[in-house]
Each structure stands twice: as C-alpha cells, then as structure tokens.
Motif scaffolding. Structure first.
Motif, PDB file in Angstrom:
ATOM      1  N   GLU A 118      26.726  51.442  47.387  1.00 18.68           N
ATOM      2  CA  GLU A 118      27.813  51.128  46.429  1.00 18.68           C
ATOM      3  C   GLU A 118      28.653  50.036  47.487  1.00 18.68           C
ATOM      4  O   GLU A 118      29.063  50.449  48.581  1.00 18.68           O
ATOM      5  N   TYR A 119      29.020  48.823  46.707  1.00 14.88           N
ATOM      6  CA  TYR A 119      29.643  47.708  47.359  1.00 14.88           C
ATOM      7  C   TYR A 119      30.902  47.209  46.782  1.00 14.88           C
ATOM      8  O   TYR A 119      30.737  47.440  45.333  1.00 14.88           O
ATOM      9  N   PRO A 120      31.882  46.897  47.256  1.00 14.92           N
ATOM     10  CA  PRO A 120      33.012  46.343  46.468  1.00 14.92           C
ATOM     11  C   PRO A 120      32.808  44.935  45.868  1.00 14.92           C
ATOM     12  O   PRO A 120      31.939  43.984  46.688  1.00 14.92           O
ATOM     13  N   LEU A 121      32.981  44.726  44.766  1.00 20.69           N
ATOM     14  CA  LEU A 121      32.531  43.433  43.858  1.00 20.69           C
ATOM     15  C   LEU A 121      33.699  42.208  44.710  1.00 20.69           C
ATOM     16  O   LEU A 121      34.841  42.506  44.555  1.00 20.69           O
ATOM     17  N   ASN A 122      33.097  40.957  44.965  1.00 22.30           N
ATOM     18  CA  ASN A 122      33.902  39.981  45.388  1.00 22.30           C
ATOM     19  C   ASN A 122      34.603  39.944  46.723  1.00 22.30           C
ATOM     20  O   ASN A 122      35.751  39.470  46.720  1.00 22.30           O
ATOM     21  N   GLN A 123      33.972  41.034  47.548  1.00 23.93           N
ATOM     22  CA  GLN A 123      34.859  41.352  48.725  1.00 23.93           C
ATOM     23  C   GLN A 123      33.945  41.656  49.792  1.00 23.93           C
ATOM     24  O   GLN A 123      33.080  42.717  49.304  1.00 23.93           O
ATOM     25  N   GLY A 124      33.800  41.273  50.953  1.00 22.04           N
ATOM     26  CA  GLY A 124      33.005  41.944  51.893  1.00 22.04           C
ATOM     27  C   GLY A 124      33.450  43.238  52.333  1.00 22.04           C
ATOM     28  O   GLY A 124      34.582  43.695  52.150  1.00 22.04           O
TER      29      GLY A 124
ATOM     30  N   HIS B 186      42.352  43.710  45.727  1.00 23.46           N
ATOM     31  CA  HIS B 186      40.948  43.148  45.008  1.00 23.46           C
ATOM     32  C   HIS B 186      40.744  44.241  44.037  1.00 23.46           C
ATOM     33  O   HIS B 186      41.264  45.421  43.938  1.00 23.46           O
ATOM     34  N   SER B 187      40.129  43.831  42.801  1.00 21.27           N
ATOM     35  CA  SER B 187      39.828  44.691  41.868  1.00 21.27           C
ATOM     36  C   SER B 187      38.863  45.910  42.495  1.00 21.27           C
ATOM     37  O   SER B 187      38.316  45.767  43.581  1.00 21.27           O
ATOM     38  N   SER B 188      39.050  46.867  41.678  1.00 20.96           N
ATOM     39  CA  SER B 188      38.233  48.215  42.301  1.00 20.96           C
ATOM     40  C   SER B 188      36.897  48.236  41.543  1.00 20.96           C
ATOM     41  O   SER B 188      36.173  49.294  41.722  1.00 20.96           O
ATOM     42  N   GLU B 189      36.395  46.854  41.232  1.00 19.45           N
ATOM     43  CA  GLU B 189      35.032  46.658  40.603  1.00 19.45           C
ATOM     44  C   GLU B 189      33.856  47.163  41.640  1.00 19.45           C
ATOM     45  O   GLU B 189      34.123  46.724  42.889  1.00 19.45           O
ATOM     46  N   LYS B 190      32.744  47.716  41.464  1.00 23.17           N
ATOM     47  CA  LYS B 190      31.717  47.904  42.385  1.00 23.17           C
ATOM     48  C   LYS B 190      30.485  47.467  41.901  1.00 23.17           C
ATOM     49  O   LYS B 190      30.529  47.087  40.631  1.00 23.17           O
ATOM     50  N   VAL B 191      29.615  47.243  42.709  1.00 26.62           N
ATOM     51  CA  VAL B 191      28.200  47.073  42.529  1.00 26.62           C
ATOM     52  C   VAL B 191      27.465  47.933  43.255  1.00 26.62           C
ATOM     53  O   VAL B 191      27.652  48.567  44.196  1.00 26.62           O
ATOM     54  N   PHE B 192      26.118  48.109  42.686  1.00 27.77           N
ATOM     55  CA  PHE B 192      25.149  49.143  43.486  1.00 27.77           C
ATOM     56  C   PHE B 192      23.893  48.418  43.837  1.00 27.77           C
ATOM     57  O   PHE B 192      23.335  47.682  42.848  1.00 27.77           O
ATOM     58  N   ILE B 193      23.735  48.189  45.096  1.00 32.52           N
ATOM     59  CA  ILE B 193      22.598  47.435  45.500  1.00 32.52           C
ATOM     60  C   ILE B 193      21.581  48.364  46.336  1.00 32.52           C
ATOM     61  O   ILE B 193      21.679  49.065  47.083  1.00 32.52           O
ATOM     62  N   PHE B 194      20.236  48.017  45.733  1.00 34.96           N
ATOM     63  CA  PHE B 194      19.178  48.846  46.178  1.00 34.96           C
ATOM     64  C   PHE B 194      18.245  48.207  47.229  1.00 34.96           C
ATOM     65  O   PHE B 194      17.820  46.885  47.196  1.00 34.96           O
TER      66      PHE B 194
END
Length: 100
Positions: free
Chosen positions: A44-50, A3-11
């Motif tokens: 920090e969470y991986p994007l498009n992946q659990g 998967h992509s190494s893109e990440k999102v940050f959830i508060f």
C-alpha cells in the motif's frame, strides 16, 4: 503539508525489478492476483506522495543525519508502516507486519 488519504496498491512479482500492476483498492488487487495465481508482494502506497514524505508527515520517521536526506535514501525509502501482503500462487500467506 496535508495530503489526501488516498492510497494505491502496487504488486511486485517475486524476483522482479519492476511492478506489474497498480490498483485503487486491496479488493481489486487481490482478485487479480488470485485469478492469475501470482506470487509476490502487494504494498500500500500513499497516492501523490513519496513514502519518505508520508512517513515524515505521519511521524513514523525523523531525519537524524544528512544521509537521511540523500537522494539514494529518499529514492529507495519504504516505511515499515506501509501495509504489505505476501502472496503465494494467488493466496495471501500473511500480512507483513513489522511495525516497531
């Protein structure tokens, strides 16, 4: 599957059941949290992946029993290898590091 190494940050605000914001970078999240004097945890969470699949793919978690494949386990899973920061009144108190 790679998967992509893109990440999102959830508060998540303290004592809240739901997330209140999602950001594409730590910097954007940090600015918003500071501006609003918020207390809670930024994860920090991986994007498009659990988190469960990401931890297995990265070699951080190994399925050892049928319980490890149960929907309740997968649905509530978060890896100790996901970065988290605790904020109090808009300031970072600490990066939570509990890697084994």
């Amino acid at each position: 599957m790679h998967h992509s190494s893109e990440k999102v940050f959830i508060f998540n605000f303290d004592r809240s059941c739901f997330s209140s914001a999602v950001f594409s970078s730590f910097s954007l999240a940090n600015t918003w949290i500071q501006k609003n004097y918020l207390s809670g945890v930024l994860t920090e969470y991986p994007l498009n992946q659990g988190s469960y699949d990401w931890a297995i793919e990265q070699g951080y978690f190994k399925v050892k029993s049928p319980i490890d494949r149960a929907p309740i386990f997968i649905g509530s899973f978060i890896s100790t290898h996901q970065k988290r920061w605790y904020f109090k009144d808009g300031e970072v108190l600490e990066e939570i590091i509990d890697r084994l």
